[in-house]
Each structure stands twice: as structure tokens, then as C-alpha cells.
Scaffold this active site. Structure first.
Site, mmCIF file in Angstrom:
data_model
loop_
_atom_site.group_PDB
_atom_site.id
_atom_site.type_symbol
_atom_site.label_atom_id
_atom_site.label_comp_id
_atom_site.label_asym_id
_atom_site.label_seq_id
_atom_site.Cartn_x
_atom_site.Cartn_y
_atom_site.Cartn_z
ATOM 1 N N SER A 124 48.939 38.777 48.579
ATOM 2 C CA SER A 124 48.767 38.084 47.416
ATOM 3 C C SER A 124 49.904 38.231 46.443
ATOM 4 O O SER A 124 50.572 39.011 46.361
ATOM 5 C CB SER A 124 47.187 38.891 46.400
ATOM 6 N N TYR A 148 43.330 46.173 42.448
ATOM 7 C CA TYR A 148 43.385 45.311 43.539
ATOM 8 C C TYR A 148 44.583 45.140 44.013
ATOM 9 O O TYR A 148 44.849 45.003 45.081
ATOM 10 C CB TYR A 148 42.742 44.018 42.806
ATOM 11 N N LYS A 152 46.506 45.749 47.994
ATOM 12 C CA LYS A 152 47.308 44.567 48.876
ATOM 13 C C LYS A 152 48.997 45.224 49.031
ATOM 14 O O LYS A 152 49.225 45.217 50.284
ATOM 15 C CB LYS A 152 47.570 43.627 48.237
HETATM 16 P P1 NAD Z 1 35.799 36.030 49.694
HETATM 17 O O1 NAD Z 1 35.254 37.090 48.744
HETATM 18 O O2 NAD Z 1 35.324 34.576 49.537
HETATM 19 O O3 NAD Z 1 35.991 36.382 51.215
HETATM 20 C C1 NAD Z 1 36.224 37.778 51.703
HETATM 21 C C2 NAD Z 1 35.129 38.033 52.610
HETATM 22 O O4 NAD Z 1 35.325 39.597 53.019
HETATM 23 C C3 NAD Z 1 33.743 37.799 51.993
HETATM 24 O O5 NAD Z 1 32.977 37.038 52.934
HETATM 25 C C4 NAD Z 1 32.974 39.262 52.070
HETATM 26 O O6 NAD Z 1 31.762 39.383 52.359
HETATM 27 C C5 NAD Z 1 33.822 40.038 53.176
HETATM 28 N N1 NAD Z 1 34.169 41.447 53.000
HETATM 29 C C6 NAD Z 1 34.522 42.152 51.996
HETATM 30 N N2 NAD Z 1 34.382 43.468 52.302
HETATM 31 C C7 NAD Z 1 34.174 43.520 53.593
HETATM 32 C C8 NAD Z 1 34.064 44.505 54.367
HETATM 33 N N3 NAD Z 1 34.091 45.890 53.945
HETATM 34 N N4 NAD Z 1 33.570 44.446 55.747
HETATM 35 C C9 NAD Z 1 33.386 43.258 56.119
HETATM 36 N N5 NAD Z 1 33.573 42.261 55.484
HETATM 37 C C10 NAD Z 1 33.664 42.236 54.097
HETATM 38 O O7 NAD Z 1 37.472 35.970 49.412
HETATM 39 P P2 NAD Z 1 38.516 34.914 49.576
HETATM 40 O O8 NAD Z 1 39.108 34.158 48.400
HETATM 41 O O9 NAD Z 1 38.268 34.210 50.620
HETATM 42 O O10 NAD Z 1 39.840 35.795 50.001
HETATM 43 C C11 NAD Z 1 40.024 36.223 51.285
HETATM 44 C C12 NAD Z 1 41.329 37.065 51.283
HETATM 45 O O11 NAD Z 1 42.478 36.812 50.661
HETATM 46 C C13 NAD Z 1 40.946 38.559 50.426
HETATM 47 O O12 NAD Z 1 41.480 39.626 51.136
HETATM 48 C C14 NAD Z 1 41.646 38.425 49.201
HETATM 49 O O13 NAD Z 1 41.878 39.520 48.457
HETATM 50 C C15 NAD Z 1 42.854 37.676 49.645
HETATM 51 N N6 NAD Z 1 43.381 36.756 48.384
HETATM 52 C C16 NAD Z 1 42.686 35.965 47.749
HETATM 53 C C17 NAD Z 1 43.067 34.919 46.815
HETATM 54 C C18 NAD Z 1 42.365 34.006 46.048
HETATM 55 O O14 NAD Z 1 42.549 33.519 44.945
HETATM 56 N N7 NAD Z 1 41.182 33.591 46.736
HETATM 57 C C19 NAD Z 1 44.364 34.928 46.450
HETATM 58 C C20 NAD Z 1 45.050 35.811 47.014
HETATM 59 C C21 NAD Z 1 44.773 36.719 48.237
HETATM 60 C C1 UD1 Z 2 44.181 35.429 39.603
HETATM 61 C C2 UD1 Z 2 44.246 36.828 39.871
HETATM 62 C C3 UD1 Z 2 45.343 37.178 40.630
HETATM 63 C C4 UD1 Z 2 45.089 36.385 41.884
HETATM 64 C C5 UD1 Z 2 45.327 35.059 41.821
HETATM 65 C C6 UD1 Z 2 45.133 34.115 43.038
HETATM 66 C C7 UD1 Z 2 43.042 37.929 37.791
HETATM 67 C C8 UD1 Z 2 43.553 38.413 36.531
HETATM 68 N N1 UD1 Z 2 44.208 37.569 38.596
HETATM 69 O O1 UD1 Z 2 45.269 34.976 38.795
HETATM 70 O O2 UD1 Z 2 45.229 38.719 41.086
HETATM 71 O O3 UD1 Z 2 46.197 36.650 42.758
HETATM 72 O O4 UD1 Z 2 44.037 34.707 40.710
HETATM 73 O O5 UD1 Z 2 43.931 33.487 43.267
HETATM 74 O O6 UD1 Z 2 42.128 37.351 38.112
HETATM 75 N N2 UD1 Z 2 42.281 30.714 32.460
HETATM 76 C C9 UD1 Z 2 41.868 30.217 31.398
HETATM 77 N N3 UD1 Z 2 40.553 30.446 31.329
HETATM 78 C C10 UD1 Z 2 39.505 30.787 32.119
HETATM 79 C C11 UD1 Z 2 40.203 31.353 33.486
HETATM 80 C C12 UD1 Z 2 41.901 31.167 33.635
HETATM 81 O O7 UD1 Z 2 42.719 29.685 30.516
HETATM 82 O O8 UD1 Z 2 38.632 30.901 32.359
HETATM 83 C C13 UD1 Z 2 43.889 30.408 32.712
HETATM 84 C C14 UD1 Z 2 44.773 31.962 32.787
HETATM 85 O O9 UD1 Z 2 44.960 32.553 31.849
HETATM 86 C C15 UD1 Z 2 45.822 31.438 34.057
HETATM 87 C C16 UD1 Z 2 45.187 30.474 34.606
HETATM 88 O O10 UD1 Z 2 44.163 29.823 33.865
HETATM 89 O O11 UD1 Z 2 46.997 30.911 32.987
HETATM 90 C C17 UD1 Z 2 44.702 30.742 35.889
HETATM 91 O O12 UD1 Z 2 43.885 31.782 36.044
HETATM 92 P P1 UD1 Z 2 43.243 32.294 37.230
HETATM 93 O O13 UD1 Z 2 42.576 31.208 38.164
HETATM 94 O O14 UD1 Z 2 42.330 33.464 36.842
HETATM 95 O O15 UD1 Z 2 44.176 32.816 38.157
HETATM 96 P P2 UD1 Z 2 45.652 33.982 37.934
HETATM 97 O O16 UD1 Z 2 45.272 34.388 36.639
HETATM 98 O O17 UD1 Z 2 46.754 33.363 38.359
#
Ligand code: NAD
Ligand code: UD1
Length: 345
Positions: A124, A148, A152
Site C-alpha cells: 500500500s 496496518y 505492510k
Molecule cells: P477486502 O477486505 O475486500 O479483501 C481481503 C480479503 O481477505 C477478504 O475477502 C477477507 O475475507 C480475506 N481475509 C482476511 N484475512 C484472512 C485470513 N486470515 N485468511 C483468509 N482470508 C482472509 O480488501 P481489499 O480492498 O480487496 O484489499 C486487498 C488487499 O489489498 C489487502 O491486503 C489490503 O490491505 C490491500 N490494500 C487495499 C487497499 C484498498 O484501499 N482497498 C489499498 C492498499 C492496499
Molecule cells: C485510506 C487509508 C490508507 C490506504 C488508502 C488506500 C485511512 C486513514 N487511510 O487513505 O491507509 O492506503 O485509503 O485505499 O483509512 N475523506 C473525507 N470524508 C470521509 C472520508 C474521507 O473527507 O468520510 C477524505 C480524506 O480526508 C482524504 C480523502 O477523502 O482526503 C480520501 O480518504 P480515504 O478514502 O479514507 O483514503 P485515504 O485517506 O487516502
């Protein structure tokens, strides 16, 4: 080519499974369904015509993992499974370290023991130090600010150590910026449980009337309109990036790190305006205090992925918001209205 997708019923994993199947890979999903629904498997079949294998299992169960690698002839792993809520990780750090770090440790051990040494890992942008100056490239100093993010960062370090000890490993660490959007079919998308933490799911729930208004966290940032700027990326572009990173692992050894972002930033106000244009509805909002830990601008330098993987994001903000909206409209309660039957195969 059989690949294991941990967390494959989750938001990003499910979109990547579709891309993998479309590219001819056979997919085995392992997920404990702690943050996703089995309904996703049906939807993937509806979109691709192929049903992925599904194992209802947990990365914390070492024996189960060994069984998976013994039963299936897995060539590579795309490792999405993990917990991802920043705020929750502050309150329950041990849960996060256990699930995300121990889970990855168990997975890597099972892979090492069975000779499966190709892994794409979901990292991330949150690993970057807030003191860096955006846009962030892969050399920007790291310094995650919450448990969190530190999980990573720790896993990234673990992957480097693994390769140093055994140079047969090929590992891709993908640092996502802000994934949004949904599959254009409207059949799969992000399905947050409870009150959403992130901007886009919050806005869509305001749009469908489930929440009364959006809190905008701060309008006094040093940005063009005072609200926070982020690098939003369509989840299908992200999924394509995974397939390219996976294919690249077949050509090289070592650990490679790539930013997956667009390099273009949008403010909270620009996101609100785009949703208003697409939905035809006014989105009520209030300016509130800044959210602790937020930065003014988070932006990727995506050039390395372009040069080395031939990847770049193609979908623009309008498409990201349109696809999000189609998913939300078609599934106002996410997958929860669908029949939940867990079948393993
Ligand atoms: P998500 O929660 O939708 O998907 C994660 C999946 O992992 C879920 O289906 C959950 O049931 C499963 N899971 C969690 N722990 C587990 C375990 N111990 N064993 C088996 N399954 C397990 O999340 P996502 O948004 O699809 O994110 C996927 C990955 O990308 C995560 O590692 C997250 O940290 C990373 N990531 C997500 C974002 C984002 O904004 N969505 C941003 C940066 C990184
Ligand atoms: C979040 C995660 C970050 C992750 C990233 C990618 C948090 C604190 N950080 O970051 O770890 O890597 O997503 O998915 O959750 N905002 C509002 N109102 C809201 C929600 C958000 O104004 O109700 C604003 C925030 O201040 C920010 C922007 O919208 O400026 C995006 O926020 P968000 O979607 O939560 O993502 P990140 O903060 O970038």
C-alpha cells in the site's frame, strides 16, 4: 497455469480473479470470508463463464495451507488476504499483526516447503513516510504511521529477507494508491461492512440515502480548493497490473516494487462534483475537522510500472465514479441480499 488467490472474494482480489481467468489462468481462491461473501464466486462465474475453485480457509491455519499446496499444483500466489481498516488497527494492533504478518509467514512457509516461489503481494502507498514530498516513487523513504501500514512494511521486509536467503524466489510488491470503481457489469464491487471509513463508499451511501451527509475532513489544506487530494485508481486497472506483474515473475528472480496509481490527483470536492454530475443528485456535505493522520496530497509516480511492466492506468475519474455508481445502484446492500451458501470445491 494454476494460481492461488488469497483474499480472492474480497474487493480487489475478485476483480483480479476476473482478469486472471480472462487471461487463461486457472484460479483457486482461499478466503475465510471474514470481509467478503461467497456470492462473489457466482458473480465471477456470471462474468467470465468459469467458476474458480474455492477453499473456505484461513491463513492462520498452517495445516490447511499445507494441504492446499499438496492438493493443488500451484505455480504462483497472488496474496490479497488481510485486514485493512487503519482505525481498527490502532485499537487492535495484535489482531492486525497476527492476521497480516503471521498469515503471510504461514503462507510463505507453505510455499517454500512445496517449491512455489512466485508471489504478488498487496502492499500500500500507506508505507511511504508522510514527510516525503508527493509524487512518491518507489525510492521515497518508508515510514508507515499506523499498525496496518506497519504490517505492510514488515511483510515487504520479510519478502526481501526470503529472497536473500533463497534466490529462487520471484516477488512483486505492489503499492496501491486509492483503489475505487467496480467491474463495468455492475455485478461485483466494494462491499464495506458497517459504516464506511473511506471516501467513495461513504459518498455512494449518501447518494442512495443510507447516510444523511458527507463529512469533508478539512477545507484548509494547501491544495487548490483546500480539500485533500488523492490518486484514485480504477480497480480494473489495478487488476490488470496484477496480471502483468504475475507474468513478469516468470521472467525474473528477486523482489520488485511497483507503485500502482495514475499519477493524477483529485480533491474531495472534485470527487463530490463528479458524483453529483453522474447521479444527477446533490450530495449534502459539511466541512469538519481534519482527520488525524491525513496528509494534504498523496500521489504516485507510476513510471516504474510503465517502464518495466508496460502497465499504465487507462480509466479516468468519470469511468471510476460511473462504475462505482452502477454497482451501488444495482446492489444497494452489497452482496448481503444474495443467498449465502458456502460450497467448497
Ligand atoms: P477486502 O477486505 O475486500 O479483501 C481481503 C480479503 O481477505 C477478504 O475477502 C477477507 O475475507 C480475506 N481475509 C482476511 N484475512 C484472512 C485470513 N486470515 N485468511 C483468509 N482470508 C482472509 O480488501 P481489499 O480492498 O480487496 O484489499 C486487498 C488487499 O489489498 C489487502 O491486503 C489490503 O490491505 C490491500 N490494500 C487495499 C487497499 C484498498 O484501499 N482497498 C489499498 C492498499 C492496499
Ligand atoms: C485510506 C487509508 C490508507 C490506504 C488508502 C488506500 C485511512 C486513514 N487511510 O487513505 O491507509 O492506503 O485509503 O485505499 O483509512 N475523506 C473525507 N470524508 C470521509 C472520508 C474521507 O473527507 O468520510 C477524505 C480524506 O480526508 C482524504 C480523502 O477523502 O482526503 C480520501 O480518504 P480515504 O478514502 O479514507 O483514503 P485515504 O485517506 O487516502
Amino acid at each position: 497455469m494454476l494460481v492461488l488467490v488469497t483474499g480472492g472474494t474480497g474487493y480487489i482480489g475478485s476483480h483480479t480473479c476476473i482478469e486472471l481467468i480472462n487471461e487463461g489462468f486457472e484460479v483457486v481462491i482461499l478466503d475465510n470470508l471474514s470481509n467478503s461473501s461467497f456470492e462473489v464466486i457466482h458473480r465471477i462465474k456470471e462474468i467470465t463463464g468459469k467458476k474458480p475453485h474455492f477453499i473456505h480457509g484461513d491463513l492462520l491455519d498452517e495445516k490447511e495451507l499445507q494441504k492446499v499446496f499438496n492438493v493443488y499444483d500451484i505455480e504462483a500466489v497472488l496474496h490479497f488476504a488481510g485486514l485493512k481498516a487503519v482505525g481498527e488497527s490502532v485499537h487492535f494492533p495484535l489482531r492486525y499483526y497476527h492476521n497480516n504478518v503471521t498469515g503471510t509467514l504461514n503462507l510463505s512457509k507453505a510455499m517454500q516447503e512445496t517449491g512455489t516461489k512466485k508471489m504478488v503481494f498487496s502492499s500500500s502507498a500507506t508505507v511511504y513516510s508522510l514527510h516525503g514530498t508527493p509524487p512518491f516513487n518507489e525510492e521515497t523513504p518508508l515510514g508507515a504511521m499506523n499498525p496496518y501500514g506497519r504490517t505492510k512494511q514488515m511483510v515487504e521486509e520479510m519478502m526481501h529477507d526470503l529472497y536473500h536467503a533463497d534466490p529462487e524466489w520471484s516477488i512483486s510488491l505492489l503499492r496501491y494508491f486509492n483503489p475505487i470503481g467496480a467491474h463495468p457489469s455492475g455485478l461485483i464491487g466494494e462491499d464495506p461492512q458497517g459504516l464506511p471509513n473511506n471516501l467513495i463508499p461513504y459518498i455512494t451511501q449518501v447518494c442512495v440515502g443510507k447516510l444523511p451527509y458527507l463529512n469533508i475532513y478539512g477545507n484548509d489544506y494547501d491544495t487548490h480548493d483546500g480539500t485533500g487530494v488523492r490518486d484514485y485508481i480504477h480497480v480494473c486497472d489495478l487488476a490488470r497490473g496484477h496480471v502483468l506483474a504475475l507474468k513478469d515473475l516468470y521472467n525474473k528472480r528477486g523482489v520488485s516494487t511497483y507503485n500502482l496509481g495514475t499519477g493524477r490527483g483529485y480533491s474531495v470536492m472534485e470527487i463530490v462534483e463528479t458524483f453529483e454530475r453522474i447521479t444527477g443528485n446533490r450530495i449534502p456535505y459539511r466541512f469538519t475537522e481534519r482527520r488525524p493522520g491525513d496528509i494534504h496530497v498523496c500521489l504516485a509516480d507510476p513510471n516504474k510500472a510503465a517502464l518495466e511492466l508496460g502497465w499504465q492506468a487507462e480509466k479516468d475519474l468519470t469511468e471510476m465514479c460511473k462504475d462505482t455508481w452502477k454497482w451501488q445502484k444495482n446492489n444497494p446492500d452489497g452482496y448481503s441480499t444474495a443467498k449465502k451458501v458456502v460450497v467448497t470445491s
